[in-house]
Write a protein that holds these residues in place. Structure first.
Motif, short mmCIF file in Angstrom:
data_model
loop_
_atom_site.label_atom_id
_atom_site.label_comp_id
_atom_site.label_asym_id
_atom_site.label_seq_id
_atom_site.Cartn_x
_atom_site.Cartn_y
_atom_site.Cartn_z
N LYS A 84 -2.49 0.07 -3.83
CA LYS A 84 -1.41 -0.91 -3.77
C LYS A 84 -0.61 -0.91 -5.07
CE LYS A 84 -3.15 -3.97 -0.23
NZ LYS A 84 -3.26 -5.37 0.21
N MET A 85 0.71 -1.03 -4.91
CA MET A 85 1.64 -1.02 -6.03
C MET A 85 2.77 -2.00 -5.73
SD MET A 85 2.04 3.11 -6.34
CE MET A 85 3.22 3.00 -7.69
N PRO A 86 3.46 -2.51 -6.77
CA PRO A 86 4.67 -3.29 -6.50
C PRO A 86 5.80 -2.36 -6.07
CG PRO A 86 4.27 -3.14 -8.87
CD PRO A 86 3.11 -2.49 -8.20
N SER A 132 -6.01 -4.57 15.40
CA SER A 132 -6.50 -3.32 15.97
C SER A 132 -6.40 -2.15 14.99
CB SER A 132 -5.72 -2.98 17.24
OG SER A 132 -4.33 -2.93 16.97
N LYS A 133 -5.55 -2.29 13.98
CA LYS A 133 -5.44 -1.25 12.96
C LYS A 133 -4.91 -1.87 11.69
CE LYS A 133 -0.76 0.17 14.27
NZ LYS A 133 0.12 1.31 14.64
N PRO A 134 -5.23 -1.27 10.54
CA PRO A 134 -4.68 -1.78 9.27
C PRO A 134 -3.23 -1.37 9.12
CG PRO A 134 -6.01 0.16 8.86
CD PRO A 134 -6.16 -0.15 10.34
N PHE A 135 -2.55 -2.03 8.20
CA PHE A 135 -1.18 -1.64 7.89
C PHE A 135 -1.18 -0.23 7.32
CE2 PHE A 135 2.43 -1.66 4.76
CZ PHE A 135 3.44 -1.65 5.71
N GLY A 136 -0.31 0.62 7.86
CA GLY A 136 -0.34 2.04 7.52
C GLY A 136 0.21 2.40 6.15
N GLY A 137 0.88 1.46 5.51
CA GLY A 137 1.42 1.73 4.19
C GLY A 137 2.85 2.21 4.24
N VAL A 138 3.42 2.40 3.06
CA VAL A 138 4.82 2.80 2.93
C VAL A 138 4.93 3.93 1.90
CG1 VAL A 138 5.74 0.55 3.59
CG2 VAL A 138 5.23 1.02 1.18
N VAL A 139 6.06 4.58 1.91
CA VAL A 139 6.32 5.66 0.96
C VAL A 139 7.04 5.12 -0.27
CG1 VAL A 139 7.57 7.82 0.61
CG2 VAL A 139 6.34 7.42 2.74
N GLY A 140 8.04 4.28 -0.04
CA GLY A 140 8.87 3.76 -1.12
C GLY A 140 9.99 4.73 -1.43
N TYR A 152 0.85 -1.19 0.00
CA TYR A 152 0.00 0.00 0.00
C TYR A 152 0.88 1.24 0.00
CZ TYR A 152 -3.42 3.53 1.15
OH TYR A 152 -4.21 4.66 1.10
N SER A 153 0.77 2.03 -1.06
CA SER A 153 1.54 3.27 -1.21
C SER A 153 0.76 4.43 -0.60
CB SER A 153 1.82 3.53 -2.69
OG SER A 153 2.22 4.87 -2.90
N ILE A 154 1.36 5.10 0.37
CA ILE A 154 0.71 6.24 1.01
C ILE A 154 0.43 7.36 0.00
CG2 ILE A 154 1.02 8.08 2.72
CD1 ILE A 154 2.58 6.00 4.42
#
Length: 459
Positions: free
Chosen positions: A297-299, A323-331, A290-292
């Protein structure tokens, strides 16, 4: 009380981080078994250029961890063990041992997939010729190292002008080889940087003796047993060695029909990094992250992504509903290209278009330090690019480039993207000033101010 059986597939960054997190959080209450299909545990392909250029202690040290780093009796690291199937109803995995070609089933309570990616071989004739190499993994690293020192190898072609291809081209050029760098797109590093920066780097590659061929359509590798030439749509290029660095594919063929994959083979997960199978999770390069900034979602095949995903999965491994979803990443990533260094974070024009995200870009060039410091004393030129939402001005990405190492500024951009700062906030962010290092307004301040159309700062 019976221990919880946790199985991990893959010994790279995601697998390694999973073990660390499991031991930190649950200690002896879990029984951890990690399967690695290869002979060598956790080679770091991102350290290959340093090994090729003799900048590491030893090739056997270029790794995330050694099995002996985990002497705990509840940790079992089995190399040469290929997981070939997940048996959902029985909650077991089928594993083939390379040493005796025997298969065995292992039960799991929780299963973490970190199966990674494999390098692409071009779908053209001749990839089976001698001296046609891939650029990933321990075995390929040692083979490539031998060719660097082989005087019979004079002409080297590197296919793929991304990070890995650039690293290979530079290593061979420094070893005195004639190097041709080919890519199917119109410029080197074109998926990572916009043209303002790739123009600088393309010229720099050429100035350092690398022939860059873009828009190259490769039709075949030719030769009698050993590769002798690359045939493109309009010419033949004589070669003694070919390095293929033309992307990767998810190592998920064995999951088809069991775990949900997209049409390119990436593992599909929900917001909790769970697959469609109960108690089966997926992290790392074989998944879509997951891209912030893209909000989708992206590879994003980066060690930093795999480790953050593994940390999240283990944190919530025993919650019925996390308790919470994955917050994502910047890359975010960085690379040196001979004398230049750059760092890129979040989206650029290419990745934004691919994700269907509208962006505005702003490019800024200036000196690193005040104008009264001459160039001979280190006052070099710096290039900065910002990408932001045209309506909200939220920063969605950026890059920095210079022949002075300013790549740490890429981390500032990464934090700005992660925390959803606006261009206005970056324009006023409080950074240090000392003329031996920076300017009264930081370069990132000035880049943001220019993006807003403000009067240029002159000192």
């Amino acid at each position: 009380m019976e221990k919880t059986q946790v199985i991990i597939v893959g010994a790279s960054h995601g697998g390694h981080q999973s073990i660390l997190e499991l031991l930190s959080r649950y200690g002896e209450d879990v029984e951890i078994t990690l399967f690695e299909s290869g002979d060598y545990v956790s080679f770091m392909s991102c350290g290959m250029e340093l090994y090729l250029e003799d900048q590491v202690t030893d090739v056997n040290d270029v790794r995330n961890f050694r099995p002996e780093n985990f002497p705990q009796p509840n940790v079992h690291i089995l190399n040469n063990h290929e997981v070939t199937a997940i048996n959902e109803e029985k909650k077991t995995v089928t594993v083939r041992s390379a040493s005796d070609d025997q298969t065995k089933e292992y039960p799991y309570d929780k299963l973490i997939l970190s199966s990674g990616v494999t390098p692409n071989a071009l779908p053209v004739p001749g990839t089976d010729l001698e001296n046609v190499y891939l650029m990933r993994g321990y075995n390929w690293a040692t083979k490539i190292k031998a060719k660097l020192e082989d005087p019979s190898v004079k002409n080297v072609a590197v296919i793929g002008a991304g990070y890995i291809g650039i690293e290979a081209a530079e290593a061979f050029r420094k070893a005195g080889k004639e190097v041709t760098l080919l890519d199917v797109i119109d410029r080197p590093l074109g998926t990572y940087l916009d043209s303002e920066m790739t123009d600088i780097l393309a010229k720099h590659l050429s100035d350092n003796g690398i022939e860059v061929m873009t828009n190259a359509k490769i039709e075949a590798f030719t030769g009698d047993e050993k590769v002798e030439a690359i045939k493109t749509s309009d010419q033949e290029i004589p070669v003694d060695l070919v390095i293929q660095a033309a992307g990767v594919k998810a190592n998920t063929e064995w999951l088809k029909g069991t775990v949900d994959l997209d049409d390119r083979g990436w593992i599909q997960t929900n917001e909790y990094l769970q697959t469609n199978l109960p108690d089966v999770y997926a992290v790392g390069d074989a998944t879509l992250a997951y891209s912030i900034p893209a909000r989708k979602k992206m590879p994003i095949a980066l060690a930093t992504v795999a480790r953050r995903e593994a940390r999240y999965v283990v944190q919530h491994l025993f919650e019925k509903i996390p308790s919470k979803p994955f917050g994502g990443v910047v890359g975010s990533s960085a690379l040196s290209v001979f004398d230049y260094h750059f760092a890129a974070s979040g989206l650029n024009s290419f990745t934004a278009a691919k994700a269907g995200v509208e962006i505005r870009s702003a490019y800024y060039e200036d000196t690193l330090r005040p104008k009264y410091v001459p160039e001979k004393h280190g006052n070099t030129k710096v290039s900065i690019q910002l990408f932001f939402d045209p309506m909200t001005h939220q920063i969605l990405g950026g890059a920095v480039l210079s022949d002075y190492d300013i790549t740490a500024q890429g981390n500032v951009l990464a934090l700005a993207v992660q925390k959803k700062l606006t261009v206005e906030e970056l324009a006023e962010a409080d950074f240090f000033f000392q003329p031996g290092f920076d300017r009264q307004w930081s370069m990132l301040n000035l880049a943001a101010q220019q993006a807003l159309g403000e009067e240029p700062f002159v000192e």
